[in-house]
Design an enzyme around this catalytic site. Structure first.
Site, PDB file in Angstrom:
ATOM      1  CE  LYS A  71      -4.225  -1.437   2.559  1.00  0.00           C
ATOM      2  NZ  LYS A  71      -5.289  -1.241   3.092  1.00  0.00           N
ATOM      3  CG  ASN A  92      -7.870   0.959  -0.287  1.00  0.00           C
ATOM      4  OD1 ASN A  92      -7.754   2.319  -1.631  1.00  0.00           O
ATOM      5  ND2 ASN A  92      -8.575   0.567  -0.334  1.00  0.00           N
ATOM      6  CG  ASP A 108      -7.860   1.984   3.583  1.00  0.00           C
ATOM      7  OD1 ASP A 108      -8.928   0.584   2.644  1.00  0.00           O
ATOM      8  OD2 ASP A 108      -6.895   0.807   3.228  1.00  0.00           O
ATOM      9  N   GLY A 135      -0.104   1.283   9.473  1.00  0.00           N
ATOM     10  CA  GLY A 135      -0.821   2.168   8.335  1.00  0.00           C
ATOM     11  C   GLY A 135      -2.610   2.128   8.569  1.00  0.00           C
ATOM     12  CB  ALA A 136      -5.670   0.203  10.189  1.00  0.00           C
ATOM     13  N   GLY A 244     -15.335  -4.640  12.154  1.00  0.00           N
ATOM     14  CA  GLY A 244     -14.525  -4.702  10.804  1.00  0.00           C
ATOM     15  C   GLY A 244     -14.869  -4.770   9.916  1.00  0.00           C
TER      16      GLY A 244
HETATM   17  P1  ATR Z   1      -1.439  -2.053   9.937  1.00  0.00           P
HETATM   18  O1  ATR Z   1      -1.292  -1.237   8.213  1.00  0.00           O
HETATM   19  O2  ATR Z   1      -2.471  -2.792   9.174  1.00  0.00           O
HETATM   20  O3  ATR Z   1      -2.147  -0.828  10.532  1.00  0.00           O
HETATM   21  P2  ATR Z   1       0.460  -2.543  10.982  1.00  0.00           P
HETATM   22  O4  ATR Z   1       1.532  -1.503  10.453  1.00  0.00           O
HETATM   23  O5  ATR Z   1       1.640  -4.001  11.136  1.00  0.00           O
HETATM   24  O6  ATR Z   1      -0.690  -3.029  10.190  1.00  0.00           O
HETATM   25  O7  ATR Z   1       0.496  -2.010  12.502  1.00  0.00           O
HETATM   26  C1  ATR Z   1      -0.200  -2.601  13.225  1.00  0.00           C
HETATM   27  C2  ATR Z   1      -1.045  -1.900  14.759  1.00  0.00           C
HETATM   28  O8  ATR Z   1      -1.137  -3.114  15.823  1.00  0.00           O
HETATM   29  C3  ATR Z   1       0.491  -1.404  15.321  1.00  0.00           C
HETATM   30  O9  ATR Z   1       0.014  -0.098  16.013  1.00  0.00           O
HETATM   31  C4  ATR Z   1       1.529  -2.511  16.202  1.00  0.00           C
HETATM   32  O10 ATR Z   1       1.908  -1.231  17.274  1.00  0.00           O
HETATM   33  P3  ATR Z   1       3.257  -0.963  17.410  1.00  0.00           P
HETATM   34  O11 ATR Z   1       3.972   0.336  16.548  1.00  0.00           O
HETATM   35  O12 ATR Z   1       3.591  -0.785  19.370  1.00  0.00           O
HETATM   36  O13 ATR Z   1       4.454  -2.419  16.688  1.00  0.00           O
HETATM   37  C5  ATR Z   1       0.307  -2.761  17.261  1.00  0.00           C
HETATM   38  N1  ATR Z   1       0.635  -4.100  17.841  1.00  0.00           N
HETATM   39  C6  ATR Z   1       0.586  -5.347  16.697  1.00  0.00           C
HETATM   40  N2  ATR Z   1       0.819  -6.054  18.059  1.00  0.00           N
HETATM   41  C7  ATR Z   1       0.627  -5.228  18.835  1.00  0.00           C
HETATM   42  C8  ATR Z   1       0.660  -6.506  20.160  1.00  0.00           C
HETATM   43  N3  ATR Z   1       1.073  -7.696  20.700  1.00  0.00           N
HETATM   44  N4  ATR Z   1       0.498  -5.740  21.249  1.00  0.00           N
HETATM   45  C9  ATR Z   1       0.276  -4.038  21.118  1.00  0.00           C
HETATM   46  N5  ATR Z   1       0.888  -3.766  20.090  1.00  0.00           N
HETATM   47  C10 ATR Z   1       0.415  -4.662  18.681  1.00  0.00           C
END
Ligand code: ATR
Length: 288
Positions: A71, A92, A108, A135-136, A244
């Site tokens: 993306k 997207n 999105d 990203g979301a 979602g």
């Molecule tokens: P997306 O694009 O779908 O938003 P991403 O960019 O990988 O996916 O972001 C994932 C989000 O979930 C992030 O905010 C991440 O927190 P960090 O920035 O601290 O990594 C959060 N996240 C993923 N696993 C987590 C966990 N076990 N505990 C808390 N936050 C988590």
């Protein structure tokens, strides 16, 4: 309806792409409207992205969706990028113009707002707590800003990411850590989980909702399972909830219209939701 030799073409570009529900969703709408078209999964490795996108016009594609992990990087392959997509930093949806130029946009943000509107009537104007800073979260923060929300609290495990997101959007977006959760929920009209926590195969979101006001809406962008532990707990406490699946369906509507010429109406949205819910139920049932 099987596509003819004149079928309009679109697809979803991802790596891997096998998890994507978009072919089911768009395929259902194509049948629903009796449109001569095809929407196919396009598994494109990161190193091939530029060449694959550049080939869309030559292959006769009207456009494509773009999903993980492309993306952000697909922006470089677009001739033009819509201002909202620039602000989010992600594209997207690709639309191929008559002259072959590729325009990138992001639906999105629209998908999120529309899913909240359809589920609970309005987008709450009061403070919003956004959990996660990936990203979301960027798409949702942009959507909330455009909807006029003045006080957005981004709560993230990693401080730098939350701070970078807050700095990117400027005044009105604050960065907080998990220990500040109660402060983020205080007085909020909406809380939204944008992390992957709660998704099938991931740990649940550890969450204490005590600080959340009674009427606050709780939204989760996770749709597998459809009712996450977060949404179940929120419903038990009497909060209106938004799952979602709505975001996934609504983000698909503008692309479908651009490629296939029909904006899916509310009946088409309800019908495809039924199909995707059945898929999810079957998958959950098949799980050990
Ligand atoms: P997306 O694009 O779908 O938003 P991403 O960019 O990988 O996916 O972001 C994932 C989000 O979930 C992030 O905010 C991440 O927190 P960090 O920035 O601290 O990594 C959060 N996240 C993923 N696993 C987590 C966990 N076990 N505990 C808390 N936050 C988590």
């Amino acid at each position: 309806m099987r596509p003819s030799g004149k079928a309009r073409l679109a697809g979803v570009i991802g790596w891997p792409v096998g998890h994507s529900r978009s072919p089911r969703l768009h395929g259902f709408w194509l049948d629903h409207y009796g449109i001569d078209g095809a929407y196919v999964p396009l598994a494109v490795a990161p190193d091939d992205l530029g060449r694959a996108v550049a080939a869309l016009p030559a292959l006769g594609f009207r456009g494509a969706n773009v999903t993980v992990p492309h993306k952000q990087s697909v922006i470089a392959a677009c001739r033009t990028v819509a201002p909202l997509a620039e602000r989010i930093g992600a594209v997207n949806t690709l639309i191929v113009a008559e002259d072959g130029a590729i325009a990138g946009s992001n639906t999105d943000a629209f998908g999120f707002l529309e899913s909240v509107r359809q589920a609970v009537g309005v987008v709450p104007a009061g403070p919003v707590a956004v959990l996660g800073a990936g990203g979301a979260a960027r798409a949702i923060v942009a959507a909330l800003r455009d909807a006029g929300v003045q006080d957005i609290r981004v709560v993230n495990r990693g401080a730098e990411r939350a701070e970078a997101l807050a700095a990117w959007f400027g005044a009105g977006v604050a960065a907080l850590g998990w220990p500040d959760l109660a402060r983020a929920l205080d007085g909020a009209g909406l809380m939204v989980n944008t992390t992957s926590l709660g998704m099938t195969g991931q740990p649940p979101l550890p969450l204490d909702l005590d600080a959340l006001p009674r009427g606050a809406v709780v939204a989760d962008i996770v749709y597998a399972p459809l009712t996450t532990a977060l949404l179940r707990e929120a419903a038990r406490r009497g909060h209106p909830t938004v799952d979602g699946l709505g975001m996934l369906i609504h983000q698909a509507r503008p692309g479908f219209e651009a490629w296939f010429g029909v904006y899916p109406d509310d009946a088409a949205v309800r019908a495809v939701r039924g199909l995707l819910e059945d898929d999810l139920r079957r998958e959950q049932g098949a799980m050990p």
